[in-house]
Motif scaffolding. Structure first.
Motif, PDB file in Angstrom:
ATOM      1  N   ALA A  62       0.754  -1.135  -0.108  1.00 42.41           N
ATOM      2  CA  ALA A  62       0.147  -0.167  -0.095  1.00 42.41           C
ATOM      3  C   ALA A  62       0.930   1.264   0.122  1.00 42.41           C
ATOM      4  O   ALA A  62       0.365   2.349  -0.112  1.00 42.41           O
ATOM      5  N   SER A  63       2.136   1.226   0.252  1.00 43.06           N
ATOM      6  CA  SER A  63       2.948   2.416   0.266  1.00 43.06           C
ATOM      7  C   SER A  63       4.360   1.894   0.034  1.00 43.06           C
ATOM      8  O   SER A  63       4.681   0.769  -0.059  1.00 43.06           O
ATOM      9  N   ASN A 439      -3.921   6.856   3.425  1.00 43.33           N
ATOM     10  CA  ASN A 439      -5.050   6.764   2.585  1.00 43.33           C
ATOM     11  C   ASN A 439      -5.688   5.229   2.108  1.00 43.33           C
ATOM     12  O   ASN A 439      -6.316   5.170   1.142  1.00 43.33           O
ATOM     13  N   ALA A 440      -5.125   4.047   2.895  1.00 38.24           N
ATOM     14  CA  ALA A 440      -5.459   2.940   2.669  1.00 38.24           C
ATOM     15  C   ALA A 440      -5.760   2.280   3.910  1.00 38.24           C
ATOM     16  O   ALA A 440      -5.068   2.591   4.938  1.00 38.24           O
ATOM     17  N   ASP A 441      -6.656   1.499   4.093  1.00 42.06           N
ATOM     18  CA  ASP A 441      -7.064   0.828   4.868  1.00 42.06           C
ATOM     19  C   ASP A 441      -6.051  -0.482   5.409  1.00 42.06           C
ATOM     20  O   ASP A 441      -5.245  -0.893   4.536  1.00 42.06           O
ATOM     21  N   GLY A 443      -5.306   1.673   7.894  1.00 44.99           N
ATOM     22  CA  GLY A 443      -4.749   2.953   8.406  1.00 44.99           C
ATOM     23  C   GLY A 443      -5.858   4.123   8.489  1.00 44.99           C
ATOM     24  O   GLY A 443      -6.028   4.990   9.076  1.00 44.99           O
ATOM     25  N   LYS A 444      -6.424   3.852   7.188  1.00 46.56           N
ATOM     26  CA  LYS A 444      -7.569   5.222   6.837  1.00 46.56           C
ATOM     27  C   LYS A 444      -8.801   4.730   7.918  1.00 46.56           C
ATOM     28  O   LYS A 444      -9.101   5.758   8.458  1.00 46.56           O
ATOM     29  N   ALA A 445      -9.327   3.602   7.880  1.00 52.31           N
ATOM     30  CA  ALA A 445     -10.373   3.475   8.928  1.00 52.31           C
ATOM     31  C   ALA A 445     -10.080   3.908  10.137  1.00 52.31           C
ATOM     32  O   ALA A 445     -10.711   4.376  11.135  1.00 52.31           O
ATOM     33  N   GLN A 446      -8.736   3.655  10.770  1.00 51.14           N
ATOM     34  CA  GLN A 446      -8.165   3.899  11.993  1.00 51.14           C
ATOM     35  C   GLN A 446      -8.489   5.522  12.174  1.00 51.14           C
ATOM     36  O   GLN A 446      -8.600   6.164  13.275  1.00 51.14           O
ATOM     37  N   ALA A 447      -7.744   6.183  11.215  1.00 53.95           N
ATOM     38  CA  ALA A 447      -7.756   7.828  11.297  1.00 53.95           C
ATOM     39  C   ALA A 447      -9.138   8.267  11.400  1.00 53.95           C
ATOM     40  O   ALA A 447      -9.466   9.209  12.133  1.00 53.95           O
ATOM     41  N   GLU A 448      -9.865   7.585  10.431  1.00 51.22           N
ATOM     42  CA  GLU A 448     -11.360   8.256  10.619  1.00 51.22           C
ATOM     43  C   GLU A 448     -12.071   8.103  11.939  1.00 51.22           C
ATOM     44  O   GLU A 448     -12.928   8.798  12.417  1.00 51.22           O
ATOM     45  N   VAL A 449     -11.882   7.032  12.517  1.00 51.98           N
ATOM     46  CA  VAL A 449     -12.130   6.658  13.966  1.00 51.98           C
ATOM     47  C   VAL A 449     -11.670   7.598  14.915  1.00 51.98           C
ATOM     48  O   VAL A 449     -12.582   8.410  15.707  1.00 51.98           O
ATOM     49  N   LEU A 465      -5.574  12.550   4.000  1.00 49.65           N
ATOM     50  CA  LEU A 465      -5.218  11.355   3.949  1.00 49.65           C
ATOM     51  C   LEU A 465      -4.149  11.248   2.972  1.00 49.65           C
ATOM     52  O   LEU A 465      -4.264  11.836   1.688  1.00 49.65           O
ATOM     53  N   VAL A 466      -2.938  10.613   3.113  1.00 47.21           N
ATOM     54  CA  VAL A 466      -1.880  10.567   2.202  1.00 47.21           C
ATOM     55  C   VAL A 466      -1.392   9.214   2.199  1.00 47.21           C
ATOM     56  O   VAL A 466      -1.896   8.343   3.278  1.00 47.21           O
ATOM     57  N   PRO A 467      -0.562   8.752   1.247  1.00 46.95           N
ATOM     58  CA  PRO A 467       0.170   7.425   1.339  1.00 46.95           C
ATOM     59  C   PRO A 467       0.883   7.112   2.635  1.00 46.95           C
ATOM     60  O   PRO A 467       1.446   7.914   3.463  1.00 46.95           O
ATOM     61  N   GLN A 468       0.875   5.965   3.204  1.00 43.80           N
ATOM     62  CA  GLN A 468       1.523   5.547   4.535  1.00 43.80           C
ATOM     63  C   GLN A 468       2.697   6.143   4.681  1.00 43.80           C
ATOM     64  O   GLN A 468       3.179   6.648   5.961  1.00 43.80           O
ATOM     65  N   ASP A 469       3.782   5.779   3.643  1.00 47.19           N
ATOM     66  CA  ASP A 469       5.159   6.363   4.024  1.00 47.19           C
ATOM     67  C   ASP A 469       5.026   7.853   3.981  1.00 47.19           C
ATOM     68  O   ASP A 469       5.805   8.418   5.048  1.00 47.19           O
ATOM     69  N   ALA A 470       4.135   8.490   3.392  1.00 49.82           N
ATOM     70  CA  ALA A 470       4.278   9.997   3.610  1.00 49.82           C
ATOM     71  C   ALA A 470       3.629  10.457   4.848  1.00 49.82           C
ATOM     72  O   ALA A 470       3.794  11.677   5.440  1.00 49.82           O
TER      73      ALA A 470
END
Length: 595
Positions: A62-63, A439-441, A443-449, A465-470
């Motif tokens: 994902a990243s 920007n990918a689950d 991690g995305k779902a976690q941030a939205e919570v 939301l950005v790529p995981q490494d960013a």
């Protein structure tokens, strides 16, 4: 001066500083552990399973990596490739996460009786890949460690190596010599230390800082700011990123793909790694985790870099046999609150957020009980200091954060909001919180919570939301970006000692205000720093209790919200013998094979 060999289990330290090492800066891929065999859905590795040489392993990620440069990487996904393509002084076999083995080194480090000198012998016959094409020497390790301290390179864990005599207190402009690193011959490197910290220093020699770097080749790249060695790395491991005659990494397409091939100069007689695969291709922009996970499970690809999304993870663990490894991390996932950004500069606001935050909801976003236990403090289970820090119950005398409010307690949150001056018991200010997440689950779902948790307490949140490494390299590690809350941080042990779990992330004197900062909370508490300095000199039970007390101090400072003591589930296709690396608890590409 008399010397004694450091055994990999130091009795006087009560196993505190065994060379159990596992990952550093965390990502949505991280975890750690070792084990033995896996015939399917288990918590073990398949390192001993029948394996054949050859084939190409295709992976979806994902990243991207954070950095290819071993002096700069501090992100577990980056280390997957660092440890397949390069050789630190010490490392771990996949069947034993408790005892490191000599890698570039030929034997265990020697520690002087006064614990102020550490000597390492370098293995002969290890050769750089093209275009360098020469044998590695001790001087290459010396240069690697000196360049780590250069602002051009951006080394991200200086605390462990600042005990070296002559090491800079702050990043240097350009690469400067360090007087306390001596190379009396091509096969010997000697570290002179300011204090009697030889045991913990030796334990840290498993980290990427010890990967050799040839000065005559790297110096022109390191003269630039930032260094461009990241795209010209000289490799010593069984694999290398494809390059051209000048060393440019043609197999690295930032944000798109990474292509590994065999290092033609690697000599299997000098290495314990079997290196079964002929080639490894990774797509690093597979941001739809649902699609990627199903493609791996169905056999359209061979491996997934990260936990599958919660719904697929549940099915993978409960219904599908033979296609996952579950690996405990020795680490934690957390939501840092930037103590320099309003309103998180107010400790009562931070305590209110910790009290009202539903940690179980954040865990469910990552996959529920399958991703780990809900955290009640920082030091994780089965880790030195965990018991002294209250075990699973945590600190019962801290009302805003303990086992009883895992789902959040808005009444206690209201108490602290009122103490901060908000009569309604919720946040009433106008400051907008910048939150940055993947920007990918998952991690995305976690941030939205996390966004929803803050909003229910009255905050205005702008979620980016950005790529995981960013999330790390472009945002949370850059203090000037003023990220109020990092929407997905993880930390996994550098070595099995509480110092490695707490110092990099919460020691104020290690804050790097340019970039590569690991103290995302910007916590700068002189009492915490002083306690850490004293604890670093202790051994045995006194050391464990001192770091447990520091754990409590950090909880009281309310710098961040730990919500999971993490484990990771690696998914793979039916035709793969999957093996996890116990250092980073992600893929061990040097042991993984195709059936």
């Amino acid at each position: 001066m008399s010397r004694s060999f450091l055994r990999f289990l130091v009795v006087s330290m009560l196993a505190v500083l065994t060379f159990v090492v596992a990952a550093c800066g965390g990502n949505d891929n991280s975890s750690s552990s070792s084990t033995t065999k896996s015939s399917g859905g288990t918590t073990t590795n398949a390192a001993e399973a029948p394996a054949k040489k050859g084939g190409t392993f295709n992976m979806l990620a994902a990243s991207d990596v954070d950095f290819n440069d071993p002096g700069h990487t501090y992100y577990t996904w980056g280390m997957v490739f660092t440890f397949a393509t390069n050789r630190p002084l010490y490392s771990f076999k996949p069947d034993d996460g408790a005892n490191p083995v000599p890698d570039l080194a030929e034997a265990a480090p020697e520690i002087s009786a006064d614990k102020k000198t550490v000597t390492v012998k370098i293995r002969t016959g290890v050769k750089y890949a093209p275009p360098v094409n020469r044998d590695v020497t001790s001087k290459d390790v010396k240069y690697a460690m000196e360049r780590f301290f250069s602002v051009n390179v951006g080394g991200q864990y200086p605390g462990y190596f600042q005990p070296i005599v002559g090491s800079p207190a702050k990043p240097t402009k350009g690469v400067k010599p360090i007087s306390g690193i001596e190379t009396p011959d091509d096969q010997t490197i000697v570290f002179k230390l300011k204090q009697a910290t030889g045991v913990s220093f030796a334990a840290a020699l498993v980290m990427p800082i010890t990967v050799p770097v040839p000065e005559e080749y790297a110096k022109p790249f390191d003269a630039k700011s930032p260094s461009t060695y990241n795209t010209h790395v000289a490799f010593t491991g069984p694999y290398m990123i494809k390059n051209d005659s000048k060393g440019s990494l043609t197999g690295y397409k930032p944000g798109k793909s990474i292509a590994l091939v065999r290092n033609p100069n690697w000599d299997a007689k000098t290495d314990y790694r079997p290196a079964y695969l002929d080639a490894i291709n990774v797509r690093t922009n597979a941001t739809d985790a649902n699609v990627a996970a199903r493609q791996v499970i169905d056999g359209q690809s061979m491996g997934l870099d990260t936990n599958p999304p919660a719904n697929i993870l549940r099915d993978l663990v409960t219904k599908i046999k033979g296609q996952y490894l579950s690996v405990p991390s020795g680490g934690y996932r957390y939501f840092p609150m930037n103590t320099e950004v309003k309103p998180f500069d107010n400790i009562n606001v931070r305590r209110a957020v910790m009290a009202g935050f539903d940690r179980d909801a954040a865990r469910k976003a990552r996959g529920g009980k399958y991703v780990g236990d809900i955290a009640t403090h920082w030091l994780p289970p089965d880790f030195p200091g965990f018991k002294e820090a209250g075990g699973y119950d945590g600190f019962s005398d801290i009302d805003f954060f303990n086992k009883n409010n895992e789902k959040g307690d808005l009444a206690i949150a209201a108490k602290y909001f009122k103490a901060a001056g908000y009569a309604s018991g919720k946040y009433e200010g106008n400051d907008e919180i910048l939150m940055v997440g993947a920007n990918a689950d998952p991690g995305k779902a976690q941030a939205e919570v996390a966004q929803a948790q803050l909003e229910k307490m009255g905050f205005k949140v702008r979620l980016r939301l950005v790529p995981q490494d960013a999330v790390y390299t472009d945002w949370c590690q850059v203090p000037s970006k003023k990220v109020g809350m990092c929407g997905g941080a993880g930390w996994f042990k550098d070595f099995a000692d509480p110092q490695s779990m707490l110092e990099p992330t919460f020691k104020g004197s290690l804050i790097n205000r340019s970039s590569g900062n690991i103290n995302y909370s910007m916590l700068n508490d002189p009492k915490v720093d002083d306690a850490m300095n004293k604890a670093a000199l202790l051994e045995g039970d006194a050391r464990l209790q001192a770091w447990a007390d520091i754990d409590k101090m950090i909880v009281q400072d309310a710098a961040a919200i730990p919500f999971i003591w993490d484990k990771t589930t690696l998914a793979f296709s039916k035709n793969v013998n999957a093996v996890a690396n116990p250092y980073i608890a992600l893929w061990d590409l040097s042991y993984t094979s195709i059936k």
